[in-house]
Structures are given as C-alpha cells and as structure tokens.
Design an enzyme around this catalytic site. Structure first.
Site, mmCIF file in Angstrom:
data_model
loop_
_atom_site.group_PDB
_atom_site.id
_atom_site.type_symbol
_atom_site.label_atom_id
_atom_site.label_comp_id
_atom_site.label_asym_id
_atom_site.label_seq_id
_atom_site.Cartn_x
_atom_site.Cartn_y
_atom_site.Cartn_z
ATOM 1 N N GLU A 157 42.248 44.021 46.482
ATOM 2 C CA GLU A 157 41.520 44.029 45.213
ATOM 3 C C GLU A 157 41.962 42.763 44.515
ATOM 4 O OE1 GLU A 157 40.972 43.689 42.067
ATOM 5 O OE2 GLU A 157 41.183 45.624 41.058
ATOM 6 N N GLU A 197 40.084 34.444 41.370
ATOM 7 C CA GLU A 197 41.514 34.678 41.600
ATOM 8 C C GLU A 197 41.936 34.290 43.009
ATOM 9 O OE1 GLU A 197 42.525 38.672 40.280
ATOM 10 O OE2 GLU A 197 42.077 38.092 38.212
HETATM 11 N N1 SAH Z 1 46.002 46.554 44.349
HETATM 12 C C1 SAH Z 1 46.337 46.921 42.991
HETATM 13 C C2 SAH Z 1 46.529 45.725 42.090
HETATM 14 C C3 SAH Z 1 45.394 44.720 42.041
HETATM 15 S S1 SAH Z 1 45.690 43.366 40.985
HETATM 16 C C4 SAH Z 1 45.288 47.853 42.473
HETATM 17 O O1 SAH Z 1 44.177 47.831 42.997
HETATM 18 O O2 SAH Z 1 45.511 48.589 41.514
HETATM 19 C C5 SAH Z 1 45.880 42.049 42.102
HETATM 20 C C6 SAH Z 1 47.328 41.771 42.485
HETATM 21 O O3 SAH Z 1 47.325 40.891 43.574
HETATM 22 C C7 SAH Z 1 48.163 41.109 41.429
HETATM 23 O O4 SAH Z 1 49.334 41.880 41.261
HETATM 24 C C8 SAH Z 1 48.503 39.726 41.994
HETATM 25 O O5 SAH Z 1 49.802 39.309 41.636
HETATM 26 C C9 SAH Z 1 48.394 39.962 43.462
HETATM 27 N N2 SAH Z 1 47.965 38.843 44.348
HETATM 28 C C10 SAH Z 1 46.857 38.089 44.230
HETATM 29 N N3 SAH Z 1 46.694 37.267 45.283
HETATM 30 C C11 SAH Z 1 47.724 37.523 46.115
HETATM 31 C C12 SAH Z 1 48.095 37.001 47.394
HETATM 32 N N4 SAH Z 1 47.340 36.105 48.025
HETATM 33 N N5 SAH Z 1 49.234 37.461 47.956
HETATM 34 C C13 SAH Z 1 49.999 38.411 47.338
HETATM 35 N N6 SAH Z 1 49.674 38.945 46.125
HETATM 36 C C14 SAH Z 1 48.554 38.511 45.533
#
Ligand code: SAH
Length: 683
Positions: A144, A153
C-alpha cells in the site's frame, strides 16, 4: 541529545537558533502522520483483507506455500491479515524506523511472532538467499504505497525492483491492478488557483484593470500535484465537458516499468466550453476479476453507498497549460505524461505530426513566469477573489490622499497597485513584489518603487528621505503556516516605526484572534485512536501517536483548509485576543482566559482558531469563519486560507443540552518575544 536548528521565526521575523530535541522531527512525523486515517479507513481495510484472502487461497489451491512480501508494512496490518488468511510466512518491510519498531511490537502482541519477520529497510536494500533478509523470493506481493496521485510515493520504482529481485515470476499481487481515470472540466473557481484573472478597480478617474502578463498566461505552472477533497466542491463550481475516461492502468502482478512514458486518449466533449482542468482519481482492484474494488471516484461518479471518507487518498486537479475552447462532439486528444513520481497533462485538437513519439512527451511543467513560485494555489485564489479585493479597495479609498506616501508590507501583494490606482499617485513601496513582467504589462514600471531589503533593514535612503504616511498590508506572508504567523506584519511595522509620520495610518488598524468549538463530520478521524483494526490490536500505534502529540507536554494547533472538512459549530465564535497595529508590539505578553458555552448538542472534537483583520472603520476581512449557514450550525470557511485546529485530547459528547449549558474553559497566551501562541482547553 539536542541539536541546534537555525530558522527565521515566522511571526517575529527574527533569526533564531532553536535547541531542538533530536526527536522533535520524528514526533512531528508520527503526530501528523496518516497512519490513524488509514487504520480508520474501513473500506480500504476490508477490501485489502478480502484481496489478501483470495490471493492466499489461489496460491494454496496450486499446492504451493504462500510466502508474502509486504512492502511498507507500517503497523504490520497487511502482514497480519495475510498470516490470519493462512500465509505460511510474511516478510514485512518498513523503511521508517519508529514504524518498524512499532510493527515488531504489534506483530508480537497479536501473536504472529513466528509468522511475520519485520525488516527495517527500504525494499531496494532487501536481500534474498540463505543468509539474506528473505530466505527465498515471495509468491504474494502486498503493498500500500499509493498517494492521491497513485505514483507520488514511489510505487513504480518499488514495484519495478521487487519484480526483478524479490518476488517470483507469476506472483499474485494485492492490489492486482490500479486504474487512473480523468474527466475534462471547465471551472472558473479552480482555474483561478493557477492564473491571475483580470482584477477590476473602480477608481475616481474610471475603471482600471490589472492584467496578467502573457508570460504568466502561457506558463504551465508548477509540477506539484493539487490534491483536494473534491467531494467538497459543489457541482455548480464546475462544468463537466467529457465523460469519465480511463487514462492508464498498471498490472502489479507483472513486471512494472517506472521509466517516463505517456498515454493518450481520444475525447469527444459532451458539451462545448473552455477546457481548463483535468480532474483525476484512481481505483484499485484487489483481485484479477475486479470484483473487489476500492475507488476514489467523487460523488457525482459513484453511488453514495460506496462512500468512504478518507484524507490519505483524495482526488487530483491538473491545470492544462492553457485554456482551450472545445466544441461538443469535436474530437480532441488528451495526453498524460508521467515520470517515476508524477503525472501531467496536455490537450490537443489534432493528431497531426504529434503521433511522433518524441513530440508527445513534453517536459514536466516548470514555472517560467516566477509567479507560480511566489503565489501558491490558495494565494492565486485569494488574489482572484473580487469580493475580497473590493474590501481592500474600499478601505484604501478611505485612507489614501493624493500626497500619501504608501509602503506595503506583504508578500506578492497587489495592494500597492490598488493604492497607486486609487490615489497614492507618487510613491508606493514594495518589499516582496510580483515578478517584473507584471509591472511591465500594467505599465507601472516607473510608478512603483521596489525595496529589496527586509523591513528591519529599511533606511531613509530607500525611501528617498520621505516619511511613510500610510502603511498597508493584507497581511500575508509566504512563510506563514498558522493564521497568527501573519502577525509578522506587526513586528515589521514596529521595525519601521522611525520611518512613519506622526499621524500615520496603518491598514489594517488591528487584528483579532477568534475561536470556536466544533464537531467535525470526518476530520476527527485523523487524530483519533483506533484500538482494534479488522480484529487486530493496534493500540501500540495509538499510544505512539498520543505520545508524539503530547511531546513537550503541549499539544499544538495544526493548519487545515476547513472548506474541505465540514464541521458544525457547537459554540458561538468568540474573539479571544486583539492586536493593535497602530501601536508597536508590546514588551509584555498578551493573554486571556475564559469559557465558552456549548449551545448545540454534538461531539466537541476541538477548537478552530482564525484571524480577522480590521482594515478600516467598519471593514473587516476574515481568514476563517465566513458564516454559520443554518440552524444546524454548519460552517462556511474562507476558501483561500488554512485555519488552525486544536484537537482536544478527549472528546466530550453533549447528547442533550444541559441547563446551565456545559462550557469549555480556555487559556490562550501570545508570547510577544517568541511570537508563539500557547493554549489550553478544559472540558
Ligand atoms: N501497510 C500499512 C502502511 C501503509 S503506509 C497499511 O496499509 O496500513 C506506507 C508505508 O510504507 C510507510 O510506513 C512508508 O514508510 C513505507 N514505505 C514506502 N516505500 C517503502 C519502501 N520502498 N520500502 C520500505 N518501506 C516503504
């Protein structure tokens, strides 16, 4: 450990060195994060859960072990869903250390310690192999990583890498696919966020029109996405010119390419009009069949039963580089260009030689006219607001004389131009003016003098030995985040005192801070604890957010554009502090204590605070409440400004009105040395 950070104080203008706790930034990040909003997003969560179950089942039916890679695990939510759905093992990758730590705790608390491994790395750093972070490649990819623009993002490069190195060929992906939709519209309201429309000035010697130079008219603006709660845009503020069209989609179960590319569609306008704006949103299909769909479609496109409020995903407004008249039924071509992180649009009438690939991929928009760097979208909106302008015109007419020497302290303001047209024929000074072409286009180059110094450094030679008889400001400064930061005008006014005549007129003569207790329709979710989410205990996250909100023992107000976030007033609006610009900033602080009665039943989520400026006798402008529009207490807010919201740490619910009414007591203090406003509320 403490670190020193240098910054210009937004209110006092003073350069200061703050001894900042090294944890401050991280607490800000947690406190202002969207995690709570995501955990409250029931529609998102249930659909992810369904999609994950279906993917695990498909893998199991093939007789394979289900190995999940969850990129950006946050609280660990999606991995816990996968483990509950029967996945054999989950690799939960999270780059943000405090979140990775929280995920470890949450996973443990929910009993998934031997099923989920939290890896505190960026996914592109993750290794696979017997000694690696992952024993083997995964066959289910769950993520996500989407923002309102879908790819902002970094979802595309993350997927591209994951398919190359971290997952098996033919893996299942949840979501399976994302699709971006667009609709072409005409909207004077939204167009006025990106272009300066002609400003009409009724002067004594006839009507004057302030125009925007051609460089500004033809400028593509800035590349940053304009994301808004489109559901708050009334249907009479725009005209639909095309059907909803699929612009492009991405299949996440196959290798993804993040390199720049373009997509082109043919449109047949359903109505003639001016093509100005592309409205856009996306949906995700959680499974290949498309039966589990989570959509950001706005209210006029989807049924109300599908409605879920959320702030972490909204809708996008894209401004076409120029407005283009289109005719009903006449074919036009819309191109979406994208790089790894952003999307932009261009509209063409004919196919022509544009079929040639090289011509299609225009460069990402960059502001060439400077105006889009000085004026952001709400600022354009304010400058184009003819009602607002007329309040300033009326006030200027009251105070200006033909021999006025007028100085303006506000960023990118048009007040000096208005003052020039309205009588201050000789000299109008400026600190941070609009770009030079603006003055050329309006034949004002030699009429308005620009001072390139901060007010604190003003000298008599800047003013050609004249004294200022009229000091004006909106006030507005680009550095302001919270409403009271524009009190910088007061500090600047104090700094230039020796250059003012004895009977100087200051416009606005004063300002006041106003406060009202409100119940939010939805915004409360972003700061409210979740407890459990889809049956998983996420209280660790709640505690973490609470801790960060109360960091340094004090909660802080946060800026929100409330026209996008409906609320109803539970108390009358109350004036809490006044600031007299006719006098200099006092040495002592300004404070007030009192209480407001709750006059309507509802949940007191917090207090909203805003500034009002008293321009001249009987003429005021509000940067907050415009009016309470009905007996239910629904509020109308200034659409060009952010208001300050102070969320209460606990919500009180008044189901019935008591007699005497329940009240909220408050203490609000303005520290004139630091320019900060501290507040405390008791329910
Ligand atoms: N999966 C959770 C949070 C989603 S928010 C849910 O659905 O509730 C997205 C998260 O991904 C954030 O915490 C951000 O720090 C992390 N993130 C984004 N790109 C990333 C990457 N390439 N590798 C590791 N973490 C990542």
């Amino acid at each position: 450990m403490k670190t020193f950070c240098g910054r210009a104080n937004p209110t006092t203008g003073a350069m200061e060195w703050l001894e900042e706790d090294e944890n401050y930034d991280y607490h800000q990040e947690i406190a202002r994060s969207r995690y709570a909003d995501m955990l409250h997003d029931k529609d998102r969560n249930t659909k992810y859960y369904q999609g994950i179950r279906a993917a695990v089942n498909r893998v199991k039916e093939r007789g394979e072990k289900a190995i999940v890679l969850d990129i950006g695990t946050g609280t660990g939510l999606l991995s816990m869903m996968a483990a509950s759905a029967g996945a054999d093992f989950c690799y939960a990758v999270e780059v943000f250390k405090p979140m990775a730590n929280a995920a470890v705790k949450i996973v443990e608390k929910n009993g998934f310690r031997d099923k989920i491994k939290v890896i505190n790395k960026h996914s592109t750093e993750v290794t696979v192999g017997p000694d690696g972070d992952m024993q083997c490649r995964a066959n289910i990819l769950v993520t996500e990583l989407f923002d309102t623009e879908l790819i902002g993002e970094g979802a595309l490069p993350t997927y591209e890498h994951a398919h190359k190195y971290l997952v098996q060929e033919g893996c299942e992906a949840v979501p399976h696919r994302a699709t971006v939709y667009i609709q072409l519209v005409e909207s004077k309201r939204m167009w006025s966020w990106n272009k300066l429309l002609p400003v009409h000035v009724e002067a004594e010697d006839g009507e004057k029109i302030i125009v925007s130079p051609s460089e500004m008219e033809n400028c593509p603006g800035v590349p940053s996405v304009c994301d808004i709660q489109l559901n708050q845009m009334p249907s009479n503020d725009f005209t639909i010119l095309s059907d909803v069209v699929t612009m492009f989609s991405v299949d996440f179960s196959k290798p993804v390419r993040s390199a720049s590319t373009y997509y082109r569609v043919q449109l047949e306008p359903v109505k003639s009009g001016k093509a100005q704006i592309i409205l856009s949103w996306w949906d995700i299909d959680m499974d290949p069949s498309g039966k589990i769909n989570c959509t950001m479609a706005p209210y006029w496109v989807k049924s109300t039963s599908a409605f879920q409020w959320r702030d972490h995903w909204m809708q996008c407004v894209y401004f076409l580089p120029n407005e283009e008249p289109v005719l009903q039924g006449e074919t036009v071509y819309l191109t979406a260009c994208r790089d790894e992180y952003s999307v932009w649009y261009k509209l063409q009438k004919a196919r022509g030689p544009e079929e040639n690939k090289a011509d299609v991929c225009v460069e990402s928009p960059v502001c060439r006219c400077q105006a889009h760097l000085l004026w952001n979208r709400p600022r354009f909106g304010a400058l184009n607001d003819q009602n607002r302008t007329s309040q300033y015109i009326k006030s200027l007419m009251k105070v200006l004389k033909t021999d006025s020497v007028c100085l303006c302290i506000s960023d990118g303001s048009l007040l000096p131009v208005l003052a020039h047209y309205l009588g201050a024929k000789q000299t109008v000074y400026y600190f941070l003016p609009p770009p030079p072409q603006f003055f050329k286009a309006n034949h004002l180059d030699d009429k308005i003098k620009i001072i390139e110094a901060r007010p604190e450094l003003l000298t008599t030679s800047h003013l050609e030995d004249k004294k200022i008889s009229v000091l004006v400001g909106e006030p507005f400064f680009t550095t302001s985040l919270l409403p009271w930061h524009n009190l910088y005008f007061w500090y600047a006014r104090t700094a230039v005192t020796s250059h003012l005549t004895n009977n100087v007129t200051i416009l606005p003569q004063s300002a006041s801070l106003h406060m009202m207790i409100v119940e939010f329709q939805d915004l409360w979710r972003i700061r409210s604890p979740c407890g459990t989410c889809e049956g998983f205990d996420v209280q660790t996250m709640d505690d973490m957010i609470k801790n960060s909100l109360n960091f340094r023992e004090s909660r802080e107000a946060e800026p929100h554009p409330l026209w996008e976030y409906p609320c109803k007033s539970l108390s009358d609006p109350q004036e809490v502090l006044t600031f007299d610009f006719r006098k200099t900033v006092p040495q002592h602080g300004l404070g007030t204590e009192g209480s407001v009665n709750l006059l309507r039943k509802g949940k007191s989520h917090g207090a909203v605070l805003w500034m009002e400026y008293h321009l001249a006798a009987d003429i005021s402008v509000s940067t907050g409440l415009m009016q309470i529009s009905n007996e239910k207490g629904n509020c109308e807010w200034n659409p060009h400004c952010k208001q300050a919201v102070y969320f209460f740490s606990s919500v009180i619910e008044s189901e019935i009105l008591s007699d005497p009414p329940s009240a909220v007591s408050y203490a609000i203090n303005f520290d004139t040395k630091t320019g900060e406003i501290a507040m405390d509320f008791k329910l």
